[in-house]
Write a protein that holds these residues in place. Structure first.
Motif, PDB file in Angstrom:
ATOM      1  N   ALA A  61       0.826  -1.211   0.000  1.00 31.27           N
ATOM      2  CA  ALA A  61       0.000   0.000   0.000  1.00 31.27           C
ATOM      3  C   ALA A  61       0.859   1.260   0.000  1.00 31.27           C
ATOM      4  CB  ALA A  61      -0.936  -0.001   1.203  1.00 31.27           C
ATOM      5  N   GLN A  62       1.955   1.231   0.750  1.00 32.93           N
ATOM      6  CA  GLN A  62       2.850   2.391   0.790  1.00 32.93           C
ATOM      7  C   GLN A  62       3.565   2.575  -0.544  1.00 32.93           C
ATOM      8  OE1 GLN A  62       5.146   1.138   4.146  1.00 32.93           O
ATOM      9  NE2 GLN A  62       3.703   1.969   5.640  1.00 32.93           N
ATOM     10  N   GLY A  63       3.936   1.454  -1.173  1.00 32.10           N
ATOM     11  CA  GLY A  63       4.554   1.533  -2.495  1.00 32.10           C
ATOM     12  C   GLY A  63       3.603   2.154  -3.502  1.00 32.10           C
ATOM     13  N   LYS A  64       2.335   1.743  -3.454  1.00 33.20           N
ATOM     14  CA  LYS A  64       1.339   2.321  -4.363  1.00 33.20           C
ATOM     15  C   LYS A  64       1.152   3.809  -4.081  1.00 33.20           C
ATOM     16  CE  LYS A  64      -1.978   2.121  -7.516  1.00 33.20           C
ATOM     17  NZ  LYS A  64      -3.179   1.288  -7.346  1.00 33.20           N
ATOM     18  N   PHE A  65       1.192   4.196  -2.798  1.00 28.80           N
ATOM     19  CA  PHE A  65       1.086   5.614  -2.457  1.00 28.80           C
ATOM     20  C   PHE A  65       2.227   6.407  -3.096  1.00 28.80           C
ATOM     21  CE2 PHE A  65       2.763   9.001   0.290  1.00 28.80           C
ATOM     22  CZ  PHE A  65       1.725   9.918   0.205  1.00 28.80           C
ATOM     23  N   LEU A  66       3.451   5.907  -2.980  1.00 23.44           N
ATOM     24  CA  LEU A  66       4.593   6.596  -3.583  1.00 23.44           C
ATOM     25  C   LEU A  66       4.427   6.709  -5.099  1.00 23.44           C
ATOM     26  CD1 LEU A  66       7.519   4.949  -1.568  1.00 23.44           C
ATOM     27  CD2 LEU A  66       6.712   7.313  -1.356  1.00 23.44           C
ATOM     28  N   ASN A  67       3.950   5.643  -5.697  1.00 23.72           N
ATOM     29  CA  ASN A  67       3.716   5.626  -7.142  1.00 23.72           C
ATOM     30  C   ASN A  67       2.695   6.690  -7.537  1.00 23.72           C
ATOM     31  OD1 ASN A  67       1.777   4.436  -9.406  1.00 23.72           O
ATOM     32  ND2 ASN A  67       3.813   3.611  -9.808  1.00 23.72           N
ATOM     33  N   LEU A  68       1.580   6.745  -6.813  1.00 21.08           N
ATOM     34  CA  LEU A  68       0.537   7.717  -7.125  1.00 21.08           C
ATOM     35  C   LEU A  68       0.994   9.143  -6.856  1.00 21.08           C
ATOM     36  CD1 LEU A  68      -2.623   5.874  -5.732  1.00 21.08           C
ATOM     37  CD2 LEU A  68      -1.948   6.138  -8.124  1.00 21.08           C
ATOM     38  N   LEU A  69       1.778   9.317  -5.803  1.00 19.22           N
ATOM     39  CA  LEU A  69       2.298  10.650  -5.490  1.00 19.22           C
ATOM     40  C   LEU A  69       3.191  11.149  -6.620  1.00 19.22           C
ATOM     41  CD1 LEU A  69       2.812  13.038  -3.582  1.00 19.22           C
ATOM     42  CD2 LEU A  69       4.623  11.671  -2.516  1.00 19.22           C
ATOM     43  N   ALA A  70       4.101  10.296  -7.075  1.00 23.01           N
ATOM     44  CA  ALA A  70       4.994  10.681  -8.168  1.00 23.01           C
ATOM     45  C   ALA A  70       4.196  11.029  -9.423  1.00 23.01           C
ATOM     46  CB  ALA A  70       5.987   9.555  -8.450  1.00 23.01           C
ATOM     47  N   LYS A  71       3.170  10.235  -9.716  1.00 24.87           N
ATOM     48  CA  LYS A  71       2.332  10.519 -10.888  1.00 24.87           C
ATOM     49  C   LYS A  71       1.567  11.826 -10.718  1.00 24.87           C
ATOM     50  CE  LYS A  71       1.466   5.731 -12.378  1.00 24.87           C
ATOM     51  NZ  LYS A  71       0.441   4.645 -12.429  1.00 24.87           N
ATOM     52  N   SER A  72       1.059  12.074  -9.515  1.00 25.03           N
ATOM     53  CA  SER A  72       0.188  13.237  -9.301  1.00 25.03           C
ATOM     54  C   SER A  72       0.935  14.560  -9.457  1.00 25.03           C
ATOM     55  CB  SER A  72      -0.472  13.161  -7.920  1.00 25.03           C
ATOM     56  OG  SER A  72       0.474  13.349  -6.883  1.00 25.03           O
ATOM     57  N   ILE A  73       2.234  14.553  -9.194  1.00 22.79           N
ATOM     58  CA  ILE A  73       3.007  15.796  -9.357  1.00 22.79           C
ATOM     59  C   ILE A  73       3.768  15.808 -10.676  1.00 22.79           C
ATOM     60  CG2 ILE A  73       3.235  16.112  -6.861  1.00 22.79           C
ATOM     61  CD1 ILE A  73       6.200  15.232  -7.153  1.00 22.79           C
ATOM     62  N   GLY A  74       3.568  14.779 -11.496  1.00 26.05           N
ATOM     63  CA  GLY A  74       4.265  14.709 -12.776  1.00 26.05           C
ATOM     64  C   GLY A  74       5.772  14.608 -12.621  1.00 26.05           C
ATOM     65  N   ALA A  75       6.226  13.856 -11.630  1.00 25.38           N
ATOM     66  CA  ALA A  75       7.662  13.773 -11.351  1.00 25.38           C
ATOM     67  C   ALA A  75       8.437  13.185 -12.525  1.00 25.38           C
ATOM     68  CB  ALA A  75       7.893  12.929 -10.102  1.00 25.38           C
ATOM     69  N   LYS A  76       9.516  13.858 -12.906  1.00 22.06           N
ATOM     70  CA  LYS A  76      10.404  13.346 -13.954  1.00 22.06           C
ATOM     71  C   LYS A  76      11.777  12.996 -13.395  1.00 22.06           C
ATOM     72  CE  LYS A  76      10.315  15.109 -18.073  1.00 22.06           C
ATOM     73  NZ  LYS A  76      10.365  16.054 -19.208  1.00 22.06           N
ATOM     74  N   ARG A  77      12.101  13.580 -12.231  1.00 18.56           N
ATOM     75  CA  ARG A  77      13.390  13.299 -11.593  1.00 18.56           C
ATOM     76  C   ARG A  77      13.145  12.972 -10.117  1.00 18.56           C
ATOM     77  NH1 ARG A  77      18.200  14.522 -13.170  1.00 18.56           N
ATOM     78  NH2 ARG A  77      18.778  15.586 -11.243  1.00 18.56           N
ATOM     79  N   ILE A  78      13.564  11.776  -9.719  1.00 19.87           N
ATOM     80  CA  ILE A  78      13.341  11.298  -8.355  1.00 19.87           C
ATOM     81  C   ILE A  78      14.670  10.866  -7.750  1.00 19.87           C
ATOM     82  CG2 ILE A  78      12.191   9.555  -6.928  1.00 19.87           C
ATOM     83  CD1 ILE A  78      10.004   9.380  -9.053  1.00 19.87           C
ATOM     84  N   LEU A  79      14.857  11.180  -6.473  1.00 22.57           N
ATOM     85  CA  LEU A  79      16.012  10.706  -5.715  1.00 22.57           C
ATOM     86  C   LEU A  79      15.502   9.871  -4.555  1.00 22.57           C
ATOM     87  CD1 LEU A  79      19.068  10.714  -5.070  1.00 22.57           C
ATOM     88  CD2 LEU A  79      18.671  12.785  -3.713  1.00 22.57           C
ATOM     89  N   GLU A  80      16.069   8.680  -4.418  1.00 29.51           N
ATOM     90  CA  GLU A  80      15.723   7.794  -3.307  1.00 29.51           C
ATOM     91  C   GLU A  80      16.960   7.595  -2.449  1.00 29.51           C
ATOM     92  OE1 GLU A  80      13.309   3.664  -2.872  1.00 29.51           O
ATOM     93  OE2 GLU A  80      15.056   3.574  -4.203  1.00 29.51           O
ATOM     94  N   VAL A  81      16.820   7.803  -1.158  1.00 30.72           N
ATOM     95  CA  VAL A  81      17.939   7.637  -0.224  1.00 30.72           C
ATOM     96  C   VAL A  81      17.688   6.357   0.567  1.00 30.72           C
ATOM     97  CG1 VAL A  81      19.287   8.703   1.620  1.00 30.72           C
ATOM     98  CG2 VAL A  81      18.151  10.148  -0.090  1.00 30.72           C
TER      99      VAL A  81
END
Length: 236
Positions: A61-81
């Motif tokens: 569920a948290q993974g899907k949230f991250l996926n939807l969040l990235a889509k909702s802001i139109g993210a093209k560049r993501i950094l994961e720490v």
């Protein structure tokens, strides 16, 4: 005038079994488990487990949230720490457009190797790159011409404040920074308790309290991996 309906109060302790059942129930309606994407993600978890990686990745569920969040802001560049086996990386990577890119930082060579396998099996190697080394050092060296749209911090908790300070430098205006595992079964708020992970969250909260360049809130979560939460921050 009608009397507002009163919902019954249920007074009982909840358990991890209750939360797990709830997550799985909701997921059964909202997250398909019988398609190619689900199979890829399950294989990533199995490969990580088979190779001895700890079971500390985000939930489905948290993974899907991250996926939807990235889509909702139109993210093209993501950094994961913090990469671990790349499970959250795949969720985020699948949200990117064709010209998007994701960098994920991992200090453990074995974890990085397994993550690269999982990312490759997901068909995301062209978009998602694992950077091996100390995450804070890697962040300090970054001077991107185009800032990141979304930064997800899920690494060693004692370094939370250091990671966040660098993330704020690397994120665009109105970009989003997520810091995971900041509630820790409510222990962060219990002054009688202390350990390096708890103190790492408290240090980050102290930094945020006087930071006028971001707006942030903590969202508590409950699910199949227990009671925790994340900080959601927006760079002004």
């Amino acid at each position: 005038m009608s009397t507002p309906r009163q919902f019954p109060q249920v007074h009982r302790e909840t358990s991890l079994e209750d939360w797990t059942r709830s997550d799985r129930y909701h997921n059964s309606f909202l997250i398909p488990s019988d398609n190619e994407a689900a199979n890829i993600l399950e294989r990533a978890l199995k490969n990580s487990s088979d190779n001895g990686l700890p079971d500390i990745a985000v939930t489905k569920a948290q993974g899907k949230f991250l996926n939807l969040l990235a889509k909702s802001i139109g993210a093209k560049r993501i950094l994961e720490v913090g990469t671990l086996g790349g499970y959250s990386t795949i969720w985020l990577g699948r949200a990117l457009p064709e010209d998007g890119e994701l960098f994920t930082l991992e200090i453990n060579e074995k974890h990085a190797k397994i993550a690269e396998e999982n990312i490759s099996n997901a068909g995301l190697s062209s978009k998602c790159k694992v950077i091996l080394g100390n995450a804070h050092d890697s962040m300090v060296k970054m001077n991107p011409e185009i800032p990141f749209d979304l930064i997800f911090i899920d690494a060693d908790k004692p370094s939370n404040a250091k990671y966040f300070i660098e993330a704020k430098r690397l994120i665009r205006s109105n970009g989003i920074i997520i810091v995971d595992n900041v509630v820790r079964y409510g222990r962060v708020a219990d002054s009688a308790l202390s350990d390096p992970n708890i103190e790492g969250v408290r240090e980050l909260l102290a930094v945020l309290k006087d930071d006028t360049e971001v707006e942030a809130t903590t969202m508590a979560t409950v699910g199949e991996k227990g009671y925790d939460g994340f900080i959601y921050a927006v760079r002004k």
